[in-house]
Design a protein around this motif. Structure first.
Motif, PDB file in Angstrom:
ATOM      1  N   MET A 113     -50.199 108.086   3.620  1.00  0.00           N
ATOM      2  CA  MET A 113     -49.523 109.171   2.569  1.00  0.00           C
ATOM      3  C   MET A 113     -49.104 107.888   1.615  1.00  0.00           C
ATOM      4  O   MET A 113     -49.159 108.131   0.352  1.00  0.00           O
ATOM      5  N   ASN A 114     -48.263 106.541   2.294  1.00  0.00           N
ATOM      6  CA  ASN A 114     -48.334 105.380   1.207  1.00  0.00           C
ATOM      7  C   ASN A 114     -48.200 104.131   1.758  1.00  0.00           C
ATOM      8  O   ASN A 114     -46.276 104.429   2.439  1.00  0.00           O
ATOM      9  N   PRO A 115     -48.273 103.359   1.897  1.00  0.00           N
ATOM     10  CA  PRO A 115     -48.965 102.045   3.134  1.00  0.00           C
ATOM     11  C   PRO A 115     -46.887 101.802   2.416  1.00  0.00           C
ATOM     12  O   PRO A 115     -46.731 100.669   3.157  1.00  0.00           O
ATOM     13  N   ALA A 116     -46.683 101.654   1.753  1.00  0.00           N
ATOM     14  CA  ALA A 116     -45.399 100.698   1.026  1.00  0.00           C
ATOM     15  C   ALA A 116     -44.103 101.703   1.732  1.00  0.00           C
ATOM     16  O   ALA A 116     -42.670 100.991   1.773  1.00  0.00           O
ATOM     17  N   PHE A 117     -43.970 102.979   2.144  1.00  0.00           N
ATOM     18  CA  PHE A 117     -42.807 103.634   3.116  1.00  0.00           C
ATOM     19  C   PHE A 117     -42.305 102.869   4.381  1.00  0.00           C
ATOM     20  O   PHE A 117     -43.191 102.005   4.878  1.00  0.00           O
ATOM     21  N   GLN A 118     -41.278 103.393   4.409  1.00  0.00           N
ATOM     22  CA  GLN A 118     -40.504 102.458   5.701  1.00  0.00           C
ATOM     23  C   GLN A 118     -41.584 103.216   6.575  1.00  0.00           C
ATOM     24  O   GLN A 118     -40.839 104.457   6.473  1.00  0.00           O
ATOM     25  N   LEU A 119     -41.882 103.128   7.805  1.00  0.00           N
ATOM     26  CA  LEU A 119     -42.015 102.962   9.399  1.00  0.00           C
ATOM     27  C   LEU A 119     -40.377 103.427   9.903  1.00  0.00           C
ATOM     28  O   LEU A 119     -39.889 102.962   9.484  1.00  0.00           O
ATOM     29  N   MET A 163     -20.304  90.036  -2.016  1.00  0.00           N
ATOM     30  CA  MET A 163     -19.760  91.079  -1.681  1.00  0.00           C
ATOM     31  C   MET A 163     -21.244  91.752  -1.440  1.00  0.00           C
ATOM     32  O   MET A 163     -22.420  91.399  -1.425  1.00  0.00           O
ATOM     33  N   LYS A 164     -21.019  92.903  -0.758  1.00  0.00           N
ATOM     34  CA  LYS A 164     -22.451  93.342   0.057  1.00  0.00           C
ATOM     35  C   LYS A 164     -22.897  94.369  -0.310  1.00  0.00           C
ATOM     36  O   LYS A 164     -22.787  95.346  -1.667  1.00  0.00           O
ATOM     37  N   THR A 165     -24.010  94.351  -0.792  1.00  0.00           N
ATOM     38  CA  THR A 165     -25.407  95.096  -1.559  1.00  0.00           C
ATOM     39  C   THR A 165     -25.369  96.466  -0.679  1.00  0.00           C
ATOM     40  O   THR A 165     -25.254  96.896   0.321  1.00  0.00           O
ATOM     41  N   LYS A 166     -25.021  97.180  -1.662  1.00  0.00           N
ATOM     42  CA  LYS A 166     -25.284  98.301  -1.040  1.00  0.00           C
ATOM     43  C   LYS A 166     -26.983  99.167  -0.536  1.00  0.00           C
ATOM     44  O   LYS A 166     -27.833  98.547  -0.901  1.00  0.00           O
ATOM     45  N   LYS A 167     -26.470 100.015   0.423  1.00  0.00           N
ATOM     46  CA  LYS A 167     -28.603  99.751   1.589  1.00  0.00           C
ATOM     47  C   LYS A 167     -28.798 101.493   0.911  1.00  0.00           C
ATOM     48  O   LYS A 167     -27.513 102.201   0.811  1.00  0.00           O
ATOM     49  N   ARG A 168     -29.992 101.847   1.328  1.00  0.00           N
ATOM     50  CA  ARG A 168     -30.246 103.022   1.710  1.00  0.00           C
ATOM     51  C   ARG A 168     -30.233 103.528   3.038  1.00  0.00           C
ATOM     52  O   ARG A 168     -30.792 102.851   3.888  1.00  0.00           O
ATOM     53  N   ILE A 169     -29.890 104.822   3.245  1.00  0.00           N
ATOM     54  CA  ILE A 169     -30.224 105.275   4.454  1.00  0.00           C
ATOM     55  C   ILE A 169     -30.197 106.556   4.093  1.00  0.00           C
ATOM     56  O   ILE A 169     -29.678 107.689   3.782  1.00  0.00           O
ATOM     57  N   LEU A 170     -32.021 106.227   5.268  1.00  0.00           N
ATOM     58  CA  LEU A 170     -32.022 108.549   6.064  1.00  0.00           C
ATOM     59  C   LEU A 170     -31.662 108.479   7.414  1.00  0.00           C
ATOM     60  O   LEU A 170     -32.251 107.597   7.895  1.00  0.00           O
ATOM     61  N   THR A 171     -31.184 109.665   7.486  1.00  0.00           N
ATOM     62  CA  THR A 171     -31.107 109.779   8.688  1.00  0.00           C
ATOM     63  C   THR A 171     -31.353 111.089   8.542  1.00  0.00           C
ATOM     64  O   THR A 171     -31.417 112.606   7.908  1.00  0.00           O
ATOM     65  N   ALA A 172     -32.872 110.968   9.876  1.00  0.00           N
ATOM     66  CA  ALA A 172     -33.707 112.305   9.697  1.00  0.00           C
ATOM     67  C   ALA A 172     -33.574 113.130  11.390  1.00  0.00           C
ATOM     68  O   ALA A 172     -33.215 112.466  12.176  1.00  0.00           O
ATOM     69  N   LYS A 191     -39.333 103.520  -0.286  1.00  0.00           N
ATOM     70  CA  LYS A 191     -39.923 101.915  -0.175  1.00  0.00           C
ATOM     71  C   LYS A 191     -39.261 100.696   1.120  1.00  0.00           C
ATOM     72  O   LYS A 191     -37.943 100.874   0.630  1.00  0.00           O
ATOM     73  N   ASP A 192     -39.985 100.426   1.832  1.00  0.00           N
ATOM     74  CA  ASP A 192     -39.436  99.542   2.728  1.00  0.00           C
ATOM     75  C   ASP A 192     -38.991  97.583   1.967  1.00  0.00           C
ATOM     76  O   ASP A 192     -40.078  96.894   2.158  1.00  0.00           O
ATOM     77  N   ASP A 193     -37.769  98.342   1.346  1.00  0.00           N
ATOM     78  CA  ASP A 193     -37.723  96.795   0.454  1.00  0.00           C
ATOM     79  C   ASP A 193     -36.177  95.922   0.481  1.00  0.00           C
ATOM     80  O   ASP A 193     -35.982  94.803   0.323  1.00  0.00           O
ATOM     81  N   GLY A 194     -36.896  96.206   2.104  1.00  0.00           N
ATOM     82  CA  GLY A 194     -35.056  95.533   3.161  1.00  0.00           C
ATOM     83  C   GLY A 194     -34.423  95.915   2.947  1.00  0.00           C
ATOM     84  O   GLY A 194     -33.169  95.094   3.012  1.00  0.00           O
ATOM     85  N   ASN A 195     -33.972  96.524   1.935  1.00  0.00           N
ATOM     86  CA  ASN A 195     -32.419  97.565   1.963  1.00  0.00           C
ATOM     87  C   ASN A 195     -32.446  99.194   2.261  1.00  0.00           C
ATOM     88  O   ASN A 195     -31.988 100.114   1.915  1.00  0.00           O
ATOM     89  N   LEU A 196     -33.235  99.130   2.817  1.00  0.00           N
ATOM     90  CA  LEU A 196     -33.001 100.478   3.046  1.00  0.00           C
ATOM     91  C   LEU A 196     -33.417 100.585   5.153  1.00  0.00           C
ATOM     92  O   LEU A 196     -34.154  99.909   5.322  1.00  0.00           O
ATOM     93  N   SER A 197     -33.072 101.995   5.708  1.00  0.00           N
ATOM     94  CA  SER A 197     -32.485 101.735   7.231  1.00  0.00           C
ATOM     95  C   SER A 197     -32.658 102.964   6.713  1.00  0.00           C
ATOM     96  O   SER A 197     -32.232 104.192   7.057  1.00  0.00           O
ATOM     97  N   THR A 198     -33.705 103.604   8.310  1.00  0.00           N
ATOM     98  CA  THR A 198     -34.437 104.724   8.456  1.00  0.00           C
ATOM     99  C   THR A 198     -33.677 105.479   9.303  1.00  0.00           C
ATOM    100  O   THR A 198     -34.808 104.108  11.253  1.00  0.00           O
TER     101      THR A 198
END
Length: 534
Positions: free
Chosen positions: A312-318, A1-10, A282-289
């Motif tokens: 701001m926060n080094p954990a954020f995905q660039l 089963m595919k894991t659900k990813k988080r996506i930010l479209t800016a 947070k850049d946890d491998g489950n986010l795409s921006t």
RNA sequence: CGCGGGGUGGAGCAAUGGUAGCUCGUUGGGCUCAUAACCCAAAGGUUGGAGGUUCGAGUCCUCCCCCCGCAACCA
């Protein structure tokens, strides 16, 4: 089963001092396509953008029209919002930089960065107008050009086109009142951008496959020059107040503030869904921006914004995907109001269906190089592909079944080769969309429609119906199968037309996976796309 | 020598150094299920110019010419 990813479209924040034109559209629409695609494959999407409402050009226009700056910003913000609604943009939030939550959040972030030591005070001398009682930016100054001797603006000479800064001008005057300027000591807050040089170089190296070529080149250029610290305060009347003691009379530099809109709106949407923005970003491998804008915005998204995020926060995905488009040209010239070749989106939407505009804007998108956008081209694409291709394929199948068989679908099997090709198309077009290349994905879909019409011609179902009933059943099953899949595949691009099609044929809601046509009879089938006569 | 993007059949574009292709337009044909829609075929190019590298160059190198953006209203 595919894991659900988080996506930010800016999506880029259009500047609210004029109507939207097709260049904006070309830059922003791919964000909607990508967002819709990710929702179809089951990911959690936050798609945000908003109107950039502060800064000098809006102030100047307000002065010219003798109204408060807010009125200008609000007028065009509302026009943008209206355009996006008519165009079916699926924003989770479309904001404006004058909104309270944005201003408050930006001030909070700004103060935090100040307290963490990312800003420092710098004194300098600047041109000041004693009459207007304000510091002047380069473009607010007039003076004698050192190259041609004519009166020039402070940023570039109108006469000889030399690029200037105000310190080179002689006999300087205030553009607003004409009075002589004076030098006065001023101070500003500087952002320690130079400290991020190494981290941004590593970011660039890590993004070779996901940033567009123009973004990679442009960013490399800036990094090779060495990053200077940048002023983040401005002496303006219209903007967000600087929340630092001693700087209360200044405003936050618009680019800092506007680019933080991605963060403030993401926080707002995440909050409404009961999630913390820090967890979402947070850049946890489950986010795409994805960041979608025109090429002139590149350094703000690949240098300034990542540096802010790091502070701001080094954990954020660039920024992971930079979708920086090239320009729309008309007759090989840049579009501009003064040349009279600018196509305004509200006018376009008065004359044409939103799906027609969306379809052509993606098909002609300046994805990798400058491209053209003309109404003649749009009408051609509409008539050729939407009417003669997609609409015609649906119509020729449906009307034959209706006319000769009362809409009863015969038994038959879907052609295996076509089923394989269809599954491959989901995969290939999906991969293009995931990588941010919406035009390339759409071109694959257009090929599919053309192949479908060719299949119909080759099989000659209108003959098969009399000579080979079993073959006719297979042909029909295959064609209806292709239609069902077209209604999925085209959904991110032309959603309302595909909703309509699905409704007519009783198809289930769009998904990005192989669909089967299951209905036993066809209901009332109307025309999907009307030919545009010209 | 400011920086960058381009110059390919009438138009718009495509081609990891290996037979120059695609779409539109044009011309001819096919089909008649379909919104003058759909399918097939033909014509149309010394790839801006000149040198060079190579067995082989649209593609790499050098020089030259031309167009466009980097300023404004703007992606």
């Amino acid at each position: 089963m595919k894991t659900k990813k988080r996506i930010l479209t800016a999506g880029a924040w259009p500047y609210a001092n004029n109507y939207m034109h097709v260049g904006h559209l070309a830059a922003m629409l791919p964000g909607d396509i990508v967002s819709r695609y990710h929702r179809l494959i089951g990911n959690e999407v936050i798609f945000v953008s908003g109107s950039d409402c502060h800064g000098t050009p809006i102030t100047e226009r307000a002065k010219r029209e003798n109204v408060p700056p807010f009125e200008i910003a609000d007028k065009y913000h509302k026009s943008f919002k209206d355009c996006f609604a008519r165009l079916n943009f699926s924003y989770d939030y479309y904001g404006a930089t004058y909104e309270g939550f944005h201003k408050e959040e930006v001030r909070r972030v700004f103060l935090k960065l100040y307290e963490d030591g990312w800003f420092y005070e710098q004194k300098n001398t600047q041109d000041y107008c004693p009459t207007c009682k304000t510091f002047l930016s380069d473009r607010e100054i007039r003076g004698v050009c050192p190259h041609c001797g004519q009166i020039s603006k402070g940023d570039q000479c109108d006469e000889c086109l030399a690029s200037l800064d105000a310190s080179q001008l002689k006999d300087k005057t205030c553009a607003a009142c004409g009075g002589a300027t004076a030098q006065r000591e001023n101070k500003s807050l500087m952002f320690k951008l130079s400290e991020f040089q190494g981290q941004l170089e590593r970011l660039l190296a890590a993004r070779q496959d996901t940033w567009r070529t123009n973004a990679l080149n442009e960013t490399r250029k800036y990094l090779e020059q060495g990053l200077p610290d940048r002023a983040v305060t401005r002496d303006l009347s219209w903007g967000i107040d600087v929340p630092v003691k001693g700087f209360e009379d200044k405003k936050i530099y618009v680019w800092i503030e506007a680019v933080l809109g991605y963060y403030t709106c993401c926080k707002k949407v995440a909050g409404e869904r009961g999630a913390a923005v820090g967890d979402f970003l947070k850049d946890d491998g489950n986010l795409s921006t994805y960041y979608i804008h025109g090429k002139d915005n590149i350094p703000f998204h690949t240098v300034i914004f990542p540096a802010l995020l790091l502070a701001m926060n080094p954990a954020f995905q660039l920024p992971e995907y930079i979708m920086s488009c090239e320009y729309i040209k008309t007759n090989n010239e840049k579009m501009s109001k003064s040349l009279g070749n600018l196509i305004a989106v509200p006018d376009l939407l008065d004359a044409f269906d939103a799906d027609t505009v969306r379809f052509y804007a993606i098909l002609s998108n300046p994805e990798k190089k400058d491209s053209g956008f003309t109404t003649a081209g749009m009408i051609g694409a509409h008539n050729k592909i939407l009417v003669g291709g997609l609409g015609n394929f649906v119509n020729r199948n449906a009307s034959y079944l209706k006319k000769k068989f009362g809409g009863v679908v015969p038994d038959g099997a879907v052609d295996q080769g076509i089923a394989d090709a269809t599954r491959a198309l989901y995969k290939d077009a999906g991969a293009r969309l995931e990588a941010g290349y919406t035009r390339e994905a759409l071109e694959l879909l257009v090929d599919y429609v053309q192949a479908a019409n060719k299949y119909y011609d080759d099989r000659k179902p209108w003959v098969q119906a009399h000579t080979d009933p079993a073959g006719f059943g297979d042909t029909t099953a295959t064609c209806l199968y292709m239609i069902a899949n077209m209604s999925n595949l085209f959904y991110p691009f032309i959603p309302s037309a595909m909703e309509r099609l699905k409704g007519m044929l009783g198809l289930e809601a769009a998904k990005w996976e192989e669909a089967r046509f299951t209905a036993k009879t066809l209901g009332e089938i109307g025309i999907h796309f009307n030919r545009i006569e010209n």
